[in-house]
Design an enzyme around this catalytic site. Structure first.
Site, PDB file in Angstrom:
ATOM      1  N   HIS A 124       0.638  -0.791  -0.292  1.00  0.00           N
ATOM      2  CA  HIS A 124       0.303   0.497  -0.253  1.00  0.00           C
ATOM      3  C   HIS A 124       0.953   1.072   0.091  1.00  0.00           C
ATOM      4  CE1 HIS A 124      -3.756   2.594   0.410  1.00  0.00           C
ATOM      5  NE2 HIS A 124      -4.132   2.206   1.855  1.00  0.00           N
ATOM      6  N   HIS A 181      -1.773  -2.518 -10.438  1.00  0.00           N
ATOM      7  CA  HIS A 181      -2.941  -1.976  -9.451  1.00  0.00           C
ATOM      8  C   HIS A 181      -3.726  -1.806  -8.903  1.00  0.00           C
ATOM      9  CE1 HIS A 181      -5.209   1.797  -7.676  1.00  0.00           C
ATOM     10  NE2 HIS A 181      -4.472   2.052  -7.028  1.00  0.00           N
ATOM     11  N   ASP A 232       3.257   5.852  -6.681  1.00  0.00           N
ATOM     12  CA  ASP A 232       4.364   5.633  -5.702  1.00  0.00           C
ATOM     13  C   ASP A 232       5.711   5.750  -6.565  1.00  0.00           C
ATOM     14  OD1 ASP A 232       2.929   5.140  -3.429  1.00  0.00           O
ATOM     15  OD2 ASP A 232       2.249   3.730  -4.049  1.00  0.00           O
TER      16      ASP A 232
END
Ligand SMILES: CC(C)(COP(=O)(O)OP(=O)(O)OC[C@H]1O[C@@H](n2cnc3c(N)ncnc32)[C@H](O)[C@@H]1OP(=O)(O)O)[C@@H](O)C(=O)NCCC(=O)NCCS
Length: 434
Positions: free
Chosen positions: A268, A307, A363
């Site tokens: 996460h 994702h 990210d």
């Protein structure tokens, strides 16, 4: 318009059922009527990891993963990132509308006047070991705030809720900055009310002996944009945790601590830290093909890729890539960016990644920007948590005020032993099972 239904025939009983469809969903509780006999519990759904289960009805964030769309309260993320400040977006998430000028002024004033930590919270943080991970410090300190503000347990009192929301959004940068200074053995810097939200954060991070800290405006704006991009993302793992823990009527500080704990995991929010570790492991641009080959052979994952929801591209990654260019004009180019760009280039042409619809996620580039700004990788997930608190609180408030909500309590499919005869200890033999 005619109500859509789905028909189910149970071949155990030959009975027919008609289930109403609303918003593309059937109610799982409607399945309970499907029984093989009066003693049967009724049909349930089995959905580990919530792959196809809507856990709530929400009006906050919309994502279309196939088309790469992300909207907060109906506004595209690209528009918000271009025109708004993070606090403006936090207001939008929590109250549902963009603030007027007067509303924004009051909101910013109120948050600015809730940035201080109680001195006992400061002392509490001083007690952490010198090398404590900032996320562990953040989670514990968020939980500790519940002891300072016990009135936060009155979760059905709207004015009280607003007060705790101001406190949490106000104090997040202060806690985050203290976790950073703690690791460096530097004295904590108190907030400066003359500064904007992100400038004040930078002041608490990096002020040394100068009388007034001057934040670089390009970096302050870049941080603000990163905060906007991270503010909410509908029912992700940490938000689901916030709703789940909050559904027990737990106060928002304890609920946020639980959500932050979920965010800390490498699948996460921890992924941005993992991306940097991966780029360092690769070391140079020419080693990228060999690294990608290794991943395709099943040795690990490309961190910052893939994702659960976005199967086209992550719209946040595009904005971050643009922001990275602005930041690098100030900080100078970073070798990690070149490795990342090469990694992205090679992966996006590779059948393995194309077939699985794996694209860079938020990210992938955020860690490189943070690193260029001077943050250590251990702080990256804390930087994610600062703005995500606005999303957690918006979702928590929506959950608390939803008349349909009850305590979150999933069912299970029991696969253990049937009732067994108890054997007294002395009669269980001497075998050692491992
Ligand atoms: C984000 C993530 C957890 C989503 O997982 P998910 O929706 O459960 O997807 P799956 O794990 O089922 O992945 C589907 C396939 O793609 C592969 N895959 C997924 N992410 C991958 C990655 N980053 N690198 C290489 N392969 C990947 C899986 O191995 C699987 O392959 P298979 O079908 O041959 O078994 C996953 O993509 C991941 O671990 N990414 C890296 C961590 C990360 O960047 N997280 C931040 C998310 S914002």
């Amino acid at each position: 318009m005619k109500q859509r239904t789905v028909k189910i025939v149970d071949d155990a009983t030959d009975l027919n059922y008609s289930l109403p469809v609303e918003n593309g969903t059937v109610r799982a509780m409607d399945l309970r009527q499907i029984k093989t006999g009066p003693d049967d519990f009724g049909l349930m759904t089995y959905d580990p990891a919530f792959m196809n289960t809507a856990s709530c009805r929400s009006a906050i964030t919309f994502i279309d993963g196939d088309r790469g769309i992300l909207q907060y309260r109906g506004y595209p993320i690209e528009v918000l990132a271009e025109h708004c400040s993070y606090l403006e977006v936090a207001y939008l998430l929590i109250f549902g509308e963009l603030p007027t000028q007067a509303e924004l002024k009051n909101w910013v004033y109120d948050i600015t006047h809730h940035t201080m930590l109680h001195e006992t919270t400061k002392s509490f943080m001083e007690g952490f070991r010198y090398n404590a991970h900032p996320m562990g410090m953040l989670v514990s300190t968020l939980a500790a705030l519940s002891t300072i503000y016990p009135e936060s347990k009155h979760v059905f009192d709207a004015a009280n809720r607003r007060h705790q929301i101001l406190r949490l959004i106000g104090k997040m940068p202060t806690i985050a900055a203290y976790t950073y200074r703690h690791g460096l053995g530097l004295p904590y810097v108190y907030p400066d009310n003359d500064l904007s939200y992100t400038e004040n954060f930078m002041n608490m991070l990096w002020k040394m002996v100068e009388p007034k800290y001057q934040a670089n405006p390009v970096l302050a704006r870049a941080l603000d944009i990163l905060f906007i991009l991270h503010a909410d993302h509908e029912q992700n793992c940490s938000t689901n945790t916030m709703r789940c823990v909050g559904s027990a009527q737990t106060d928002p500080f304890l609920s946020s601590a639980a959500a932050a704990a979920a965010l800390a995991g490498p699948l996460h929010g921890g992924a941005n830290e993992a991306v940097l570790v991966m780029l360092d492991e690769i070391g140079s641009k020419d080693k990228v093909p060999a690294y990608v080959k290794k991943i395709k052979e099943g040795h690990g994952k490309l961190m910052g890729f893939g994702h659960r929801v976005y199967k086209n591209y992550d719209p946040r990654a595009k904005i971050i890539k643009w922001t990275a260019e602005q930041v690098f004009e100030v900080t100078g180019r970073n070798v990690r960016l070149d490795i990342a760009l090469e990694l992205e280039r090679i992966a996006l042409q590779d059948e393995y990644f194309i077939q699985r619809k794996l694209y860079p996620n938020v990210d992938f580039y955020s860690g490189i920007i943070y690193q260029a700004m001077g943050f250590k990788p251990e702080l990256f997930t804390v930087l994610f948590a600062i703005p995500r608190v606005a999303g957690w609180l918006a979702q928590w408030q929506e959950m608390i005020t939803d008349p349909e909500q009850k305590i979150s309590r999933p069912r299970q499919v029991y696969i253990g032993e049937n009732t067994r005869d108890f054997v007294p200890l002395a009669e269980r033999g001497t075998a050692v099972r491992r």
